[in-house]
Write a protein that holds these residues in place. Structure first.
Motif, mmCIF file in Angstrom:
data_model
loop_
_atom_site.group_PDB
_atom_site.id
_atom_site.type_symbol
_atom_site.label_atom_id
_atom_site.label_comp_id
_atom_site.label_asym_id
_atom_site.label_seq_id
_atom_site.Cartn_x
_atom_site.Cartn_y
_atom_site.Cartn_z
ATOM 1 N N SER A 83 7.434 66.512 15.977
ATOM 2 C CA SER A 83 8.717 66.466 15.675
ATOM 3 C C SER A 83 9.481 65.211 16.220
ATOM 4 N N GLU A 84 8.951 64.712 17.301
ATOM 5 C CA GLU A 84 9.711 63.477 17.856
ATOM 6 C C GLU A 84 9.674 62.260 16.721
ATOM 7 N N SER A 85 8.299 61.994 16.128
ATOM 8 C CA SER A 85 8.159 61.296 14.829
ATOM 9 C C SER A 85 9.261 61.528 14.040
ATOM 10 N N PHE A 86 9.349 62.687 13.698
ATOM 11 C CA PHE A 86 10.457 63.012 12.331
ATOM 12 C C PHE A 86 11.768 62.442 12.820
ATOM 13 N N HIS A 87 12.269 63.010 13.881
ATOM 14 C CA HIS A 87 13.506 62.739 14.178
ATOM 15 C C HIS A 87 13.849 61.149 14.448
ATOM 16 N N LEU A 88 12.815 60.464 14.936
ATOM 17 C CA LEU A 88 12.784 58.965 14.924
ATOM 18 C C LEU A 88 12.975 58.429 13.651
ATOM 19 N N HIS A 89 11.989 58.874 12.758
ATOM 20 C CA HIS A 89 12.150 58.605 11.024
ATOM 21 C C HIS A 89 13.238 58.709 10.598
ATOM 22 N N GLY A 290 17.396 76.490 7.998
ATOM 23 C CA GLY A 290 16.753 77.203 7.193
ATOM 24 C C GLY A 290 17.700 78.356 6.638
ATOM 25 N N THR A 291 19.110 78.045 6.236
ATOM 26 C CA THR A 291 19.987 78.904 6.119
ATOM 27 C C THR A 291 19.578 79.676 4.698
ATOM 28 N N MET A 292 19.344 78.785 3.552
ATOM 29 C CA MET A 292 19.259 79.281 2.369
ATOM 30 C C MET A 292 17.887 80.251 2.378
ATOM 31 N N LEU A 293 16.777 79.691 3.081
ATOM 32 C CA LEU A 293 15.513 80.518 3.173
ATOM 33 C C LEU A 293 15.719 81.828 3.792
ATOM 34 N N HIS A 320 4.112 71.192 9.967
ATOM 35 C CA HIS A 320 3.135 70.080 10.497
ATOM 36 C C HIS A 320 3.929 69.061 11.293
ATOM 37 N N LEU A 321 5.197 69.079 10.970
ATOM 38 C CA LEU A 321 6.380 68.428 11.669
ATOM 39 C C LEU A 321 6.884 68.921 13.168
ATOM 40 N N GLY A 322 6.443 70.088 13.326
ATOM 41 C CA GLY A 322 6.877 70.834 14.457
ATOM 42 C C GLY A 322 8.360 71.282 14.425
ATOM 43 N N LEU A 323 8.879 71.463 13.243
ATOM 44 C CA LEU A 323 10.277 71.880 13.167
ATOM 45 C C LEU A 323 10.310 73.582 12.769
ATOM 46 N N ARG A 324 9.135 73.976 12.395
ATOM 47 C CA ARG A 324 9.180 75.495 12.301
ATOM 48 C C ARG A 324 7.731 75.969 12.392
ATOM 49 N N THR A 362 0.527 61.509 8.665
ATOM 50 C CA THR A 362 -0.518 62.675 9.149
ATOM 51 C C THR A 362 -0.029 64.030 8.675
ATOM 52 N N ALA A 363 1.308 64.281 8.891
ATOM 53 C CA ALA A 363 1.779 65.471 8.394
ATOM 54 C C ALA A 363 1.832 65.456 6.904
#
Length: 378
Positions: A83-89, A290-293, A320-324, A362-363
């Protein structure tokens, strides 16, 4: 309407400011041309100064590429978790967009781009922005996206499941990942639908280009209602339905999520990542909280006929990104009084899944796209 101001040849100038990503009006704008050095342009852009280009069009593109190379000199910092990698990206991508977005061009009253060797962008801008409203300053980066979208709209994208092309519009998510389309093309239809195709009805929620609505019609569904919250998507879907000669089978409705009534099959391919989009194109990928989901799950039972199913097309990339988590998804299904009938999986085939240089490799390598067949719980 926001207005941008600058001085040119000792004369104060102004124009309408337009940004699809809602970028604020630059606090300072200076004129740049073929004599502008890339190092100077990069430094000024990083400081928040916009550069209004008045030189050769192709030189402007070269300058933007040179600024991009300077941004890439510092390698991305790895995160301590997915999740940190995602937010840094995301933060790095946002910074890149802000800096490169400081290189501007000026569109005349009729969207003419009066730069040496500039292409004719009038039709592309008319499609993306609507009727002109006077001289307008836009970022070169955005304009190149508008030009690219115009080419997609002209040439279309081949959709193997349809055996023909879909023509995306600017700001509408394009079906470049065909694995989710194939899932809808081959998943077994609900029993009630298979037994009465002549009277079957399906809803396609968040239709975008209308590609899944067209797939459902090609599978024999007699009446498909395609909805979207985006006016651009509704226009795009309507045009594609007309191109495919499916106006007697597909009804485009909206803006909204669910249409009135009930259906034998309700299909929803919501944005896969619960994060905030930074512009209209990203709305097909990022969905805050995830409003639409959750809207789809909450309203599904009330819009299904007896024996009907809801098909949720969703990637597990967020997991895989730790977001859900998978538990959070299944808890949301149960909270909506739904049950999982089946889950059909496929692996992504897009090039980024094999790009080891991607910070999220990786994700992406572990990602699975699934079609969840849902029905009301007993």
């Amino acid at each position: 309407m926001s207005t941008i101001h600058w001085t040119e040849n000792s004369t104060p100038q102004s124009a309408r400011w337009h940004s699809e990503n809602a970028a604020p009006v630059p606090r300072l704008t200076v004129v740049a041309d073929d004599r502008t050095r890339a190092d100077d342009a990069y430094r000024q852009a990083c400081e928040g100064t916009a550069l209004l280009w008045r030189g050769d069009f192709h030189n402007a593109r070269q300058l933007m590429r040179a600024m991009g190379r300077r941004l890439d000199r510092k390698p991305p910092r790895p995160g301590t978790s997915p999740s940190e990698s995602f937010h840094l990206h995301r933060r790095r991508s946002s910074h890149r967009a802000r800096v490169l977005g400081k290189l501007l061009v000026l569109l005349d009253d009729d969207y003419t781009l009066t730069l040496r060797r500039a292409p004719d962008v009038r039709q592309a801008c008319l499609e993306a922005y609507g009727p002109p409203q006077g001289r307008t300053a836009v970022s070169l980066r955005e304009l190149l996206g508008v030009i690219g979208a115009h080419q997609w709209r002209l040439k279309g994208l081949v959709v193997p499941a349809l055996g023909t092309r879909i023509h995306p519009h600017y700001g509408v998510f394009a079906p470049i990942r065909d694995e989710y389309v194939d899932l809808v093309a081959h998943a077994p239809l609900p029993p009630a639908t298979r037994h009465s195709l002549a009277t079957s009805t399906a809803f396609d929620l968040g239709t975008g280009t209308g590609v899944l609505a067209a797939v459902l019609a090609h599978r024999g569904i007699q009446h498909v209602v395609a909805t979207d919250i985006s006016p651009r998507a509704l226009t795009c879907a309507t045009e594609n339905v007309r191109r495919l000669a499916l106006t007697d089978r597909i009804e485009v409705s909206g803006p909204g999520l669910f249409p009135q009534g009930r259906a034998d099959l309700v299909v929803c391919n919501p944005p896969w990542l619960p994060a905030r989009p930074t512009g209209p194109v990203e709305q097909g990928v990022y969905d805050p909280d995830g409003t639409m989901l959750h809207g789809f799950l909450a309203g599904l039972s009330a819009h299904l006929r007896p024996g009907g199913e809801g098909w949720l097309i969703l990637s597990d990339l967020a997991e895989h990104l730790g977001l859900r988590t998978r538990r959070q998804l299944l808890d949301a299904v149960r909270a909506a009084r739904l049950r999982v009938v089946d889950k059909i999986d496929t692996k992504p085939r897009h090039p980024r899944a094999k790009d080891a240089a991607d910070p999220l490799h990786t994700a992406r390598r572990a990602e699975t796209t699934s079609l969840w067949r849902l029905a009301p719980a007993p």
